[in-house]
Design a protein around this motif. Structure first.
Motif, PDB file in Angstrom:
ATOM      1  N   VAL A  34       1.134  -1.315   0.070  1.00 45.19           N
ATOM      2  CA  VAL A  34       0.430   0.082   0.472  1.00 45.19           C
ATOM      3  C   VAL A  34       1.152   1.140   0.122  1.00 45.19           C
ATOM      4  CG1 VAL A  34      -1.811   1.219   1.084  1.00 45.19           C
ATOM      5  CG2 VAL A  34      -1.719  -1.150   1.638  1.00 45.19           C
ATOM      6  N   ILE A  35       0.671   2.124  -0.920  1.00 43.23           N
ATOM      7  CA  ILE A  35       1.505   3.912  -0.972  1.00 43.23           C
ATOM      8  C   ILE A  35       1.127   4.425  -0.349  1.00 43.23           C
ATOM      9  CG2 ILE A  35       3.062   2.514  -2.613  1.00 43.23           C
ATOM     10  CD1 ILE A  35       0.244   5.328  -3.689  1.00 43.23           C
ATOM     11  N   TYR A  36       0.235   4.341   0.483  1.00 44.56           N
ATOM     12  CA  TYR A  36      -1.028   5.754   1.031  1.00 44.56           C
ATOM     13  C   TYR A  36      -0.840   7.039   0.214  1.00 44.56           C
ATOM     14  CZ  TYR A  36      -1.146   2.293   5.103  1.00 44.56           C
ATOM     15  OH  TYR A  36      -1.314   0.747   5.939  1.00 44.56           O
ATOM     16  N   HIS A  37      -1.874   6.522  -0.851  1.00 48.15           N
ATOM     17  CA  HIS A  37      -1.876   8.692  -1.481  1.00 48.15           C
ATOM     18  C   HIS A  37      -2.849   9.412  -0.583  1.00 48.15           C
ATOM     19  CE1 HIS A  37      -2.879  11.624  -3.953  1.00 48.15           C
ATOM     20  NE2 HIS A  37      -4.483  11.470  -3.723  1.00 48.15           N
ATOM     21  N   LEU A  38      -3.523   8.716   0.255  1.00 49.64           N
ATOM     22  CA  LEU A  38      -3.853   9.232   1.508  1.00 49.64           C
ATOM     23  C   LEU A  38      -4.053   8.101   2.646  1.00 49.64           C
ATOM     24  CD1 LEU A  38      -7.468  11.112   0.169  1.00 49.64           C
ATOM     25  CD2 LEU A  38      -4.947  12.165   1.008  1.00 49.64           C
ATOM     26  N   TYR A  39      -3.626   9.215   3.888  1.00 56.84           N
ATOM     27  CA  TYR A  39      -3.695   8.308   5.051  1.00 56.84           C
ATOM     28  C   TYR A  39      -5.600   8.177   5.455  1.00 56.84           C
ATOM     29  CZ  TYR A  39      -3.185   5.605   9.564  1.00 56.84           C
ATOM     30  OH  TYR A  39      -3.140   5.147  10.768  1.00 56.84           O
ATOM     31  N   ILE A  40      -6.035   7.263   5.743  1.00 58.63           N
ATOM     32  CA  ILE A  40      -7.663   7.675   5.518  1.00 58.63           C
ATOM     33  C   ILE A  40      -8.306   6.684   7.039  1.00 58.63           C
ATOM     34  CG2 ILE A  40     -10.149   7.098   5.228  1.00 58.63           C
ATOM     35  CD1 ILE A  40      -8.770   9.839   3.749  1.00 58.63           C
ATOM     36  N   ILE A  41      -9.068   8.039   7.868  1.00 62.75           N
ATOM     37  CA  ILE A  41      -9.345   7.154   9.212  1.00 62.75           C
ATOM     38  C   ILE A  41     -10.693   7.419   9.374  1.00 62.75           C
ATOM     39  CG2 ILE A  41      -7.238   7.956  10.296  1.00 62.75           C
ATOM     40  CD1 ILE A  41      -8.624  10.212  11.669  1.00 62.75           C
ATOM     41  N   HIS A  42     -11.529   6.486   9.758  1.00 63.33           N
ATOM     42  CA  HIS A  42     -13.137   7.324  10.568  1.00 63.33           C
ATOM     43  C   HIS A  42     -13.061   7.103  11.445  1.00 63.33           C
ATOM     44  CE1 HIS A  42     -17.071   5.798   9.557  1.00 63.33           C
ATOM     45  NE2 HIS A  42     -17.384   5.852   9.389  1.00 63.33           N
ATOM     46  N   THR A  43     -14.892   8.373  11.882  1.00 58.21           N
ATOM     47  CA  THR A  43     -14.974   8.157  12.975  1.00 58.21           C
ATOM     48  C   THR A  43     -16.095   8.834  13.201  1.00 58.21           C
ATOM     49  OG1 THR A  43     -15.094  10.013  15.315  1.00 58.21           O
ATOM     50  CG2 THR A  43     -14.178  10.776  12.534  1.00 58.21           C
ATOM     51  N   GLU A  44     -16.934   8.364  13.700  1.00 55.07           N
ATOM     52  CA  GLU A  44     -18.193   9.079  14.309  1.00 55.07           C
ATOM     53  C   GLU A  44     -18.335  10.567  14.698  1.00 55.07           C
ATOM     54  OE1 GLU A  44     -20.958   6.553  13.378  1.00 55.07           O
ATOM     55  OE2 GLU A  44     -18.861   5.324  13.113  1.00 55.07           O
ATOM     56  N   HIS A  45     -16.755  10.379  15.359  1.00 53.98           N
ATOM     57  CA  HIS A  45     -16.808  11.946  14.917  1.00 53.98           C
ATOM     58  C   HIS A  45     -16.619  13.342  13.598  1.00 53.98           C
ATOM     59  CE1 HIS A  45     -18.485  10.652  19.159  1.00 53.98           C
ATOM     60  NE2 HIS A  45     -17.318  10.287  19.043  1.00 53.98           N
ATOM     61  N   ARG A  46     -16.695  12.705  12.621  1.00 55.23           N
ATOM     62  CA  ARG A  46     -15.683  13.894  11.771  1.00 55.23           C
ATOM     63  C   ARG A  46     -15.961  15.347  11.411  1.00 55.23           C
ATOM     64  NH1 ARG A  46     -16.964  12.283   5.695  1.00 55.23           N
ATOM     65  NH2 ARG A  46     -18.532  13.399   6.246  1.00 55.23           N
ATOM     66  N   ASP A  47     -16.739  15.891  11.186  1.00 60.26           N
ATOM     67  CA  ASP A  47     -17.186  17.170  11.387  1.00 60.26           C
ATOM     68  C   ASP A  47     -16.103  17.571  12.647  1.00 60.26           C
ATOM     69  OD1 ASP A  47     -18.445  16.325   9.306  1.00 60.26           O
ATOM     70  OD2 ASP A  47     -20.257  16.835   9.722  1.00 60.26           O
ATOM     71  N   ALA A  48     -16.764  17.133  13.760  1.00 55.79           N
ATOM     72  CA  ALA A  48     -16.417  18.139  15.087  1.00 55.79           C
ATOM     73  C   ALA A  48     -14.272  17.724  15.120  1.00 55.79           C
ATOM     74  CB  ALA A  48     -16.153  17.446  16.470  1.00 55.79           C
ATOM     75  N   LEU A  49     -13.922  16.520  14.845  1.00 55.83           N
ATOM     76  CA  LEU A  49     -12.503  16.463  14.562  1.00 55.83           C
ATOM     77  C   LEU A  49     -12.326  16.994  13.511  1.00 55.83           C
ATOM     78  CD1 LEU A  49      -9.939  15.166  15.760  1.00 55.83           C
ATOM     79  CD2 LEU A  49     -10.264  13.186  13.587  1.00 55.83           C
ATOM     80  N   LEU A  50     -12.591  17.710  11.806  1.00 56.97           N
ATOM     81  CA  LEU A  50     -12.158  18.601  11.209  1.00 56.97           C
ATOM     82  C   LEU A  50     -11.936  19.410  11.507  1.00 56.97           C
ATOM     83  CD1 LEU A  50     -14.129  17.208   8.177  1.00 56.97           C
ATOM     84  CD2 LEU A  50     -12.082  16.816   7.965  1.00 56.97           C
ATOM     85  N   GLN A  51     -13.251  20.152  12.325  1.00 60.02           N
ATOM     86  CA  GLN A  51     -12.713  21.313  13.202  1.00 60.02           C
ATOM     87  C   GLN A  51     -11.932  21.667  14.119  1.00 60.02           C
ATOM     88  OE1 GLN A  51     -17.166  22.165  14.877  1.00 60.02           O
ATOM     89  NE2 GLN A  51     -17.889  21.828  12.047  1.00 60.02           N
ATOM     90  N   HIS A  52     -11.885  20.380  15.025  1.00 61.52           N
ATOM     91  CA  HIS A  52     -10.268  21.033  15.651  1.00 61.52           C
ATOM     92  C   HIS A  52      -9.020  20.563  15.555  1.00 61.52           C
ATOM     93  CE1 HIS A  52      -8.899  19.317  19.895  1.00 61.52           C
ATOM     94  NE2 HIS A  52      -7.854  18.772  19.249  1.00 61.52           N
ATOM     95  N   LEU A  53      -8.673  19.896  14.148  1.00 59.99           N
ATOM     96  CA  LEU A  53      -7.541  20.216  13.433  1.00 59.99           C
ATOM     97  C   LEU A  53      -6.664  21.678  12.919  1.00 59.99           C
ATOM     98  CD1 LEU A  53      -8.061  16.821  11.727  1.00 59.99           C
ATOM     99  CD2 LEU A  53      -5.880  17.373  13.625  1.00 59.99           C
ATOM    100  N   ALA A  54      -8.618  22.058  12.185  1.00 62.07           N
ATOM    101  CA  ALA A  54      -8.512  23.044  11.658  1.00 62.07           C
ATOM    102  C   ALA A  54      -7.618  24.155  12.898  1.00 62.07           C
ATOM    103  CB  ALA A  54      -9.661  23.390  10.828  1.00 62.07           C
ATOM    104  N   ALA A  55      -8.989  24.224  13.418  1.00 66.86           N
ATOM    105  CA  ALA A  55      -8.595  25.670  15.051  1.00 66.86           C
ATOM    106  C   ALA A  55      -6.915  25.104  15.419  1.00 66.86           C
ATOM    107  CB  ALA A  55      -9.228  25.442  16.271  1.00 66.86           C
ATOM    108  N   HIS A  56      -6.084  24.078  15.232  1.00 66.55           N
ATOM    109  CA  HIS A  56      -4.696  24.201  15.921  1.00 66.55           C
ATOM    110  C   HIS A  56      -3.637  24.035  13.860  1.00 66.55           C
ATOM    111  CE1 HIS A  56      -6.694  22.344  19.322  1.00 66.55           C
ATOM    112  NE2 HIS A  56      -5.440  23.194  19.638  1.00 66.55           N
ATOM    113  N   GLY A  57      -4.157  24.294  12.990  1.00 74.01           N
ATOM    114  CA  GLY A  57      -3.630  24.394  12.126  1.00 74.01           C
ATOM    115  C   GLY A  57      -2.935  23.631  11.422  1.00 74.01           C
ATOM    116  N   ILE A  58      -3.942  22.728  11.595  1.00 68.17           N
ATOM    117  CA  ILE A  58      -3.611  21.610  10.510  1.00 68.17           C
ATOM    118  C   ILE A  58      -4.600  20.918   9.838  1.00 68.17           C
ATOM    119  CG2 ILE A  58      -3.944  19.021  10.809  1.00 68.17           C
ATOM    120  CD1 ILE A  58      -2.769  19.246  13.639  1.00 68.17           C
ATOM    121  N   GLY A  59      -4.433  20.568   8.551  1.00 67.57           N
ATOM    122  CA  GLY A  59      -5.204  20.585   7.190  1.00 67.57           C
ATOM    123  C   GLY A  59      -5.553  18.896   7.227  1.00 67.57           C
TER     124      GLY A  59
END
Length: 385
Positions: A293-318
């Motif tokens: 596997v060459i990991y074009h993307l490292y994909i995770i799954h969470t029931e809290h996706r939108d909240a985690l996306l926002q949390h990462l963005a708030a800490h400067g993480i794309g």
């Protein structure tokens, strides 16, 4: 593989992009500029020597007889379907959990996309469901090696031979991956690659490639990409204007020898994520036996996706949501009649999958910061083990 991860308070806030294409350019700047200048000074900007050279080196890298450069990864799929004679009245089976182009090209040639559900662990089409979807109108299967994760090709090819189906590997996210030591893209009737800038082998604009061992198919693709002409001004078929630019080919030729090392670094960082995120309730990628596997993307799954996306963005993480709407639920495909719940695994994946930053030049410090921010998110929810 693991690293030392401190508490979030031990890190200074920083910017970590989902992907950094500039870092890769910087590492090869001199070679890339030399290659570009050589093309500019040659005056041969369309179908020049650099295209043929890059095609030959790609064919060698993939272990096939032919590599045909085209304008982009979508055209690679589209021209292959056309060259195989697939059109109105035909059906092509593919995945509902992929970028839109995988199905779009089927519709563009007048055929009907048939979607089957995916595996929950790999997000690839579930080969166990394939045979039941085959009808007398089925002419081909487009397996998508999503996120660089190879599809179970032996089982697929066995069914393809049984029902005399073409297999067009959508390897646009998987150049350099392998299935039981066989390069992805080289196993089916043809394999299609994209050189979009964010790919593991990315250009500085659009670009694509079809690889095949079929002499007749390769010859037809070479005609189709230049308006169906051979020789020039003599047209034997209706074709396309779909040529890989000489500038892109020259720069991709510089990058190709580095692809395996870049993929190795991606894998190392993916293993770190997998080791360090086991304390969270995240669903993490797997590697099946025999898969590289060459990991074009490292994909995770969470029931809290939108909240985690926002949390990462708030800490400067794309980060990014891949893919929020499965293809069978897209508005344009409503007439096909796939209702809510018809492909439940794909629909569940679409509700929670997202990508974390991953690229060869990513520093250990940046990755440790990303992991610490994720740990912080789940610790605050009382879900960190």
């Amino acid at each position: 593989m693991s690293m030392t991860i401190h508490g979030l308070n031990d890190y200074t806030k920083r910017e970590v992009p989902l992907l950094d294409t500039v870092a890769q350019y910087t590492s090869l700047k001199e070679e890339l500029q030399q290659a570009m200048n050589h093309v500019l000074e040659s005056g041969s900007y369309i179908m020049g020597p650099s295209v043929k050279q890059f095609e030959e080196e790609t064919a060698k890298y993939c272990g096939v007889k032919h590599a045909i450069g085209v304008a982009n990864g979508t055209d690679a799929l589209l021209l292959t379907l056309d060259a195989l004679g697939i059109g109105p009245g035909d059906e092509v089976i593919t995945s509902p959990f992929t970028f839109f182009a995988s199905a779009e090209v089927i519709s563009q040639v007048g055929a009907v996309p048939v979607f089957i559900d995916i595996e929950a662990d790999t997000y690839n089409i579930n080969i166990a469901l394939l045979e039941a979807a085959i009808t007398p109108r089925t002419k081909a299967v487009i397996p998508v090696h999503i996120f660089g994760q190879p599809v179970q090709m032996d089982e697929l090819m066995e069914l393809a031979r049984k029902y005399e189906l073409y297999v067009i590997e959508d390897a646009c996210q998987a150049m350099g991956s392998a299935y039981r030591h066989r390069p992805i893209g080289s196993i089916g009737t043809a394999g299609c690659f994209s050189f979009f800038p964010t790919k593991n082998l990315g250009g500085y604009g659009d670009g694509g490639m079809v690889i095949t061992n079929d002499d007749e198919l390769a010859a037809k693709l070479r005609i189709l990409r230049v308006h169906g002409s051979n020789p020039k001004y003599y047209h034997s078929m209706i074709g396309y204007n779909s040529r890989l630019d000489s500038l892109q080919a020259a720069m991709l030729k510089v990058k190709l020898p580095h692809l395996d090392e870049w993929n190795r670094k991606r894998r190392q960082k993916a293993l770190v994520y997998t080791a360090e995120l086991r304390r969270t309730p995240l669903k993490l990628p797997i590697e099946s036996k025999g898969m590289y596997v060459i990991y074009h993307l490292y994909i995770i799954h969470t029931e809290h996706r939108d909240a985690l996306l926002q949390h990462l963005a708030a800490h400067g993480i794309g980060s990014g949501s891949y893919y929020p709407v499965p293809l069978h639920r897209q508005q344009v495909y409503e007439p096909l009649g796939y209702g809510a719940g018809s492909l439940p695994v794909a629909e569940h994946a679409a509700l929670g999958t997202m990508a974390l930053p991953l690229y060869p030049e990513m520093s250990e410090e940046d990755q440790a910061y990303v992991i610490a921010v994720i740990h912080d998110f789940f610790e605050k929810r009382g879900e960190l083990l």
